[in-house]
Design an enzyme around this catalytic site. Structure first.
Site, PDB file in Angstrom:
ATOM      1  N   GLU A 202       0.673  -1.486   0.511  1.00 20.85           N
ATOM      2  CA  GLU A 202      -0.212  -0.334   0.145  1.00 20.85           C
ATOM      3  C   GLU A 202       1.055   1.416   0.163  1.00 20.85           C
ATOM      4  OE1 GLU A 202      -2.837  -0.565   3.808  1.00 20.85           O
ATOM      5  OE2 GLU A 202      -3.910  -1.509   1.654  1.00 20.85           O
ATOM      6  N   GLU A 392      -5.251  -8.038  -1.664  1.00 21.70           N
ATOM      7  CA  GLU A 392      -5.902  -8.263   0.246  1.00 21.70           C
ATOM      8  C   GLU A 392      -7.114  -7.904  -0.547  1.00 21.70           C
ATOM      9  OE1 GLU A 392      -4.599  -5.831   2.904  1.00 21.70           O
ATOM     10  OE2 GLU A 392      -2.514  -5.952   2.659  1.00 21.70           O
TER      11      GLU A 392
HETATM   12  P1  P53 Z   1      -7.344  -3.514   9.632  1.00 22.84           P
HETATM   13  C1  P53 Z   1      -6.662   0.844   6.463  1.00 22.84           C
HETATM   14  C2  P53 Z   1      -7.350   1.082   4.227  1.00 22.84           C
HETATM   15  C3  P53 Z   1      -6.852   0.000   3.861  1.00 22.84           C
HETATM   16  C4  P53 Z   1      -6.382  -0.944   3.775  1.00 22.84           C
HETATM   17  O1  P53 Z   1      -7.089  -4.047   7.950  1.00 22.84           O
HETATM   18  C5  P53 Z   1      -5.682  -1.043   5.425  1.00 22.84           C
HETATM   19  C6  P53 Z   1      -5.788   0.243   5.852  1.00 22.84           C
HETATM   20  C7  P53 Z   1      -4.966  -0.189   7.720  1.00 22.84           C
HETATM   21  O2  P53 Z   1      -3.756  -0.007   7.399  1.00 22.84           O
HETATM   22  O3  P53 Z   1      -4.606  -1.789   5.264  1.00 22.84           O
HETATM   23  C8  P53 Z   1      -5.091  -2.541   4.376  1.00 22.84           C
HETATM   24  O4  P53 Z   1      -6.118  -4.403  10.104  1.00 22.84           O
HETATM   25  C9  P53 Z   1      -2.864  -2.914   5.239  1.00 22.84           C
HETATM   26  C10 P53 Z   1      -3.257  -4.785   6.255  1.00 22.84           C
HETATM   27  C11 P53 Z   1      -3.987  -4.478   7.538  1.00 22.84           C
HETATM   28  C12 P53 Z   1      -5.449  -4.524   6.346  1.00 22.84           C
HETATM   29  O5  P53 Z   1      -5.843  -3.298   5.138  1.00 22.84           O
HETATM   30  O6  P53 Z   1      -7.316  -2.111   9.634  1.00 22.84           O
HETATM   31  O7  P53 Z   1      -2.281  -4.204   4.222  1.00 22.84           O
HETATM   32  O8  P53 Z   1      -1.795  -5.084   7.236  1.00 22.84           O
HETATM   33  O9  P53 Z   1      -4.347  -5.216   8.510  1.00 22.84           O
HETATM   34  C13 P53 Z   1      -7.074  -4.823   6.796  1.00 22.84           C
HETATM   35  O10 P53 Z   1      -8.823  -3.808   9.914  1.00 22.84           O
END
Ligand code: P53
Length: 491
Positions: A202, A392
């Site tokens: 990201e 993701e």
């Molecule tokens: P969590 C914010 C918005 C979209 C993706 O997020 C994000 C985030 C937060 O940094 O991060 C990614 O755990 C990231 C992962 C993370 C996952 O989304 O806040 O690459 O490390 O765990 C989900 O629910």
């Protein structure tokens, strides 16, 4: 002929990151990272960093403006605090069991990240830490033995702390060469084991988050964000170039946080605003990584904050020569923006903007928008014509054990609806090559909570770190297993 179903070699899988899963934060010579000093503040639900000041006082603070502590202060862990990333989900000890579960699911690919500080504890060493290398070699072999291809992220928000505290982090051009050394070491050491790499997770968040969550960001903050991004782009291009020269089999992708921005109304001002969010938040980073040059609109962005980049002729050449092989991104939600006043704002962790009346929201305020995924795929396909991979996607929910089981029909619905949109996109001719569902085995969320769970597999651990770390298959496990078995014929 148009592709109808999923291609037969579609890469089905799941994803984790090192610091959210591994645990073993100080084992076998792993060096510290900033996340190791983050706790979850129960009162506010926010993450705080713990440190000692120059008089030895124990302090806690939200560090929203970067990794630098006030002068004379040092990161420190306290006895009476719990640090969720110290344990993760115990992947370090459980990886064989976890990979067996992935095999049972039918995974073709498994996304994980290498912890830079396991290989180079401070980030500046000449020689790599053998124990770190051997851990990942074992994991990759285990995956291969189970017929699963590793997809490796080189950086998942875990710069060695030494580089952040002592060298000024990514504001320092030297970070490029430290990263180069780390990344090339991985390339050589894991030759024949790893075919797919992603450089920076990201990468666009640096800018995206300033826009989304910090309405009061100063010019100085923007200047730093653009500079950090530039150094990371260059480091990424170096790796791509090296990988292509060194090993014809290796493919490298970018990793973009994929948030499509929608205008709240048909007011042309809103349309223009949403375009500018897309430019800064998504296209600025993607263009450099996929086209090898800065977009024209960069000049407009720099003028807005008086940005003067430290950028060389060599940098420009490297960017041009080091474009990625495929476009990979995360997708969780869309976001709505407007120039008008609105009281109906979205609040949640890492979520912002105006509430979209056509969409439902998760417990954490993330918009449920499967069609937004297809929309994003179309935009990106139009712009880059590269194979795409969704690395993701998933639903963070507070799963509750009932008689030892998790009936997560909401997650099944989430998967079903997003996979259906992917299938339609493929039928429309979009080249989608893989999908790795986020947090396939429950792990620590970015916000530090364990109870925000994404997995097909439940891990018995709570926000305070209590639990047996036992793995339990959720209902969604059988669902995704069937999807993979039928190659998406049955959703
Ligand atoms: P969590 C914010 C918005 C979209 C993706 O997020 C994000 C985030 C937060 O940094 O991060 C990614 O755990 C990231 C992962 C993370 C996952 O989304 O806040 O690459 O490390 O765990 C989900 O629910």
């Amino acid at each position: 002929m148009m592709q109808v179903g999923f291609p037969k070699d579609f890469l089905w899988g799941g994803a984790i990151s090192a610091h959210q899963a591994e645990g073993a934060w100080n084992v076998d010579g792993r060096g510290p990272i900033k996340r190791d000093y983050l706790i979850l503040d129960k009162k506010t639900g926010k993450r705080l960093v713990t440190y000692v000041d120059e008089n030895g006082n124990h302090c806690k603070a939200a560090l929203e403006n970067g990794p630098q502590l006030p002068k004379g202060c040092h990161y420190a862990c306290f006895e009476d605090c719990y640090y969720p990333d110290h344990d993760g989900n115990h992947f370090f000890e459980h990886y064989k069991e976890d990979i067996a579960l992935c095999r049972e699911l039918g995974f073709k690919i498994f996304r994980l990240s290498i912890a830079w500080s396991r290989i180079f504890p401070k980030g500046i060493e000449e020689k790599p830490n053998e124990k770190g290398l051997s851990f990942y070699r074992d994991v990759f072999r285990e995956l291969k033995d189970n017929g699963i291809e590793p997809l490796v992220t080189l950086w998942h928000d875990d710069t060695p702390l030494y580089l952040e505290e002592e060298c000024g982090g990514w504001q320092n051009r030297k970070l490029i060469s430290y990263f180069d050394h780390y990344a090339l070491t991985c390339l050589k050491e894991f030759k024949g084991l790893v075919k797919y790499y992603l450089t920076f997770n990201e990468i666009n968040n640096v800018l995206l988050f300033l826009d989304m969550f910090n309405g009061n960001a100063t010019d100085e903050m923007y200047r730093k964000a653009y500079q950090e991004l530039h150094y990371k782009f260059v480091a990424s291009s170096h790796f791509v170039k090296a990988a292509h020269e060194y090993d014809q089999d290796v493919k490298v992708g970018c990793m973009i946080c994929g948030v499509p921005f929608y205008p709240a109304s048909a007011d042309p001002k809103d349309i223009m605003l949403s375009l500018e969010y897309m430019q800064r938040g998504i296209y600025y980073s993607s263009d450099v990584l996929c086209k090898g040059e800065y977009p024209d609109f960069a000049r407009k962005l720099y003028a807005k904050h008086q940005v003067r980049l430290d950028i060389s002729e060599d940098d420009l050449k490297d960017l041009k020569e080091g474009v990625v092989d495929f476009y990979s991104f995360s997708y969780y939600m869309s976001s709505v923006v407007t120039v008008h006043q609105s009281d109906d704002l979205v609040s949640g962790n890492f979520a912002a903007g105006v509430r979209n009346e056509y969409l439902d929201y998760s417990e954490w305020g993330w918009a449920f928008d499967p069609l937004g995924l297809r929309y994003f795929l179309e935009l990106i396909n139009d712009r880059y014509r590269l194979p795409m991979m969704i690395v993701e996607n998933g639903l963070g929910a507070n799963d509750v054990l009932v008689d030892g089981r998790i009936h997560d029909d909401y997650r099944i619905r989430y998967l079903h609806d997003h996979l259906s949109e992917m299938k339609k996109a493929i039928a429309d001719g979009i080249e989608l090559i893989g999908y790795t569902m986020w947090g396939c085995i429950d792990l620590v969320s970015a916000g530090g909570e364990m109870k925000k769970r994404y997995g097909l597999v439940y891990v018995d651990k709570d926000d305070e770190g209590n639990g047996t770390y036992l793995r339990i298959r959720k209902d969604s496990f059988a669902y995704y297993q069937k999807v993979i078995r039928t190659n998406g014929e049955e959703l």
